[in-house]
Design an enzyme around this catalytic site. Structure first.
Site, PDB file in Angstrom:
ATOM      1  N   PRO A  89       1.041  -1.204   0.134  1.00 54.22           N
ATOM      2  CA  PRO A  89      -0.101  -0.165  -0.286  1.00 54.22           C
ATOM      3  C   PRO A  89       0.566   0.940  -0.096  1.00 54.22           C
ATOM      4  O   PRO A  89       0.856   2.247  -0.632  1.00 54.22           O
ATOM      5  CB  PRO A  89      -0.978  -0.047   1.118  1.00 54.22           C
ATOM      6  N   GLU A 116       1.677  -8.271   8.966  1.00 52.64           N
ATOM      7  CA  GLU A 116       1.645  -6.870   8.632  1.00 52.64           C
ATOM      8  C   GLU A 116       2.615  -6.003   7.641  1.00 52.64           C
ATOM      9  O   GLU A 116       2.804  -4.476   7.714  1.00 52.64           O
ATOM     10  CB  GLU A 116       1.909  -5.832   9.832  1.00 52.64           C
ATOM     11  N   ARG A 154      -1.692  -9.361 -20.382  1.00 56.71           N
ATOM     12  CA  ARG A 154      -2.453  -9.281 -21.943  1.00 56.71           C
ATOM     13  C   ARG A 154      -1.805  -8.372 -22.874  1.00 56.71           C
ATOM     14  O   ARG A 154      -2.322  -8.659 -24.740  1.00 56.71           O
ATOM     15  CB  ARG A 154      -3.889  -9.231 -21.848  1.00 56.71           C
ATOM     16  N   ASP A 169      -8.177  -0.045 -25.386  1.00 58.77           N
ATOM     17  CA  ASP A 169      -8.654  -0.375 -23.964  1.00 58.77           C
ATOM     18  C   ASP A 169      -8.760   0.965 -23.205  1.00 58.77           C
ATOM     19  O   ASP A 169      -8.133   1.304 -23.645  1.00 58.77           O
ATOM     20  CB  ASP A 169      -7.554  -1.720 -23.569  1.00 58.77           C
TER      21      ASP A 169
HETATM   22  C1  4F9 Z   1       0.016  -4.141  -1.767  1.00 57.07           C
HETATM   23  C2  4F9 Z   1      -2.487  -3.140  -0.854  1.00 57.07           C
HETATM   24  C3  4F9 Z   1      -0.373  -3.607  -3.207  1.00 57.07           C
HETATM   25  C4  4F9 Z   1      -2.965  -2.985  -2.602  1.00 57.07           C
HETATM   26  C5  4F9 Z   1      -0.231  -5.727   0.412  1.00 57.07           C
HETATM   27  C6  4F9 Z   1      -1.912  -6.045   2.380  1.00 57.07           C
HETATM   28  C7  4F9 Z   1      -2.444  -4.431  -0.923  1.00 57.07           C
HETATM   29  C8  4F9 Z   1      -1.268  -4.905   0.163  1.00 57.07           C
HETATM   30  N1  4F9 Z   1      -1.812  -2.584  -3.028  1.00 57.07           N
HETATM   31  N2  4F9 Z   1      -1.740  -5.161   1.287  1.00 57.07           N
HETATM   32  N3  4F9 Z   1      -0.591  -6.726   1.915  1.00 57.07           N
END
Ligand code: 4F9
Length: 227
Positions: A89, A116, A154, A169
């Site tokens: 994230p 975590e 793709r 696309d």
């Molecule tokens: C990874 C969330 C990439 C969004 C990895 C828990 C994640 C994520 N984008 N959330 N581990």
């Protein structure tokens, strides 16, 4: 293209490896996927891959040693240099433009974390780039890695059987796709826009361009179309 994946759950990837467009690229060997499981690189009897966070707090953190051993094995197998991506994230948002750039890399290594997260020192020393697929928290990086692989596969030459469909696309030119219709021409009284049945290719192209612009403006005002 070769993609290494660092994951505690390689079985999950059957979703992209065994079905549809992505499954076909794996079958054709346009895409070769190689798994490295940190669990296989543990040295203790319990095969420990996680531990409690220094400083306290909830949850567990993936330990550096088995993760780094798995990454080293992957680098050796794929023959370095490999662009190493950690799905998190905290990463840069993934875009269609970035995907088109990755499609010309021959070797990528994706690191999927659990719990975590992973020990920060692994990110500092082993990761080239952190990528996010959106502002939400998942229970691991495997689904983001599969999203990445699906969107990438793709774009590989020959993957679609129709290179035009990739260029048309949504998000190509930072714009949404135009509306699509197929038979029947009338459905519960709702007619397909007549221009699409006219056979006038210029008129159809204009209609699609106009509708793509309109719906991008109304549905995604944050996008700035490249015209
Ligand atoms: C990874 C969330 C990439 C969004 C990895 C828990 C994640 C994520 N984008 N959330 N581990």
């Amino acid at each position: 293209m070769d993609i290494g994946i660092i994951t505690l759950f390689p079985e999950l990837f059957s979703a992209v490896m065994q079905y549809g467009v992505t499954g076909r690229t794996v079958q054709n060997e346009q895409l070769n996927i190689h798994f490295f499981n940190p669990r296989d690189y543990t040295t203790d009897n319990r095969r420990t891959v996680d531990d409690r966070p220094y400083g306290g707090g909830p949850g567990m953190v993936m330990c550096a040693p088995p993760l780094v051993s798995a990454i080293s094995a992957a680098r050796k197998h794929l023959t370095a240099p490999v662009h190493t991506i950690y799905l998190s994230p905290q990463g840069t948002p993934l875009t269609q433009e970035r995907l088109t750039q990755y499609a010309s890399h021959t070797r990528l290594l994706l690191v999927a974390g659990r719990y975590e997260g992973i020990d920060e020192r692994v990110i500092e020393n082993e990761i080239n780039e952190e990528i996010s697929i959106g502002d939400y928290v998942l229970s691991g990086g495997e689904l983001p890695a599969m999203v990445f692989i699906d969107a990438l596969a793709r774009l590989l030459p020959g993957a679609l059987g129709n290179d035009l469909s990739a260029r048309q696309d949504s998000f190509t030119n930072n714009q949404l796709d135009y509306p699509q219709y197929t038979r029947p021409a009338e459905y519960h009284g709702h007619k397909v826009p007549p221009v699409l049945l006219s056979g006038d290719h210029r008129a159809i192209e204009n209609w699609r361009k106009k509708n793509a612009e309109q719906r991008t403006h109304t549905k995604r005002p944050d996008l700035s179309p490249i015209t």
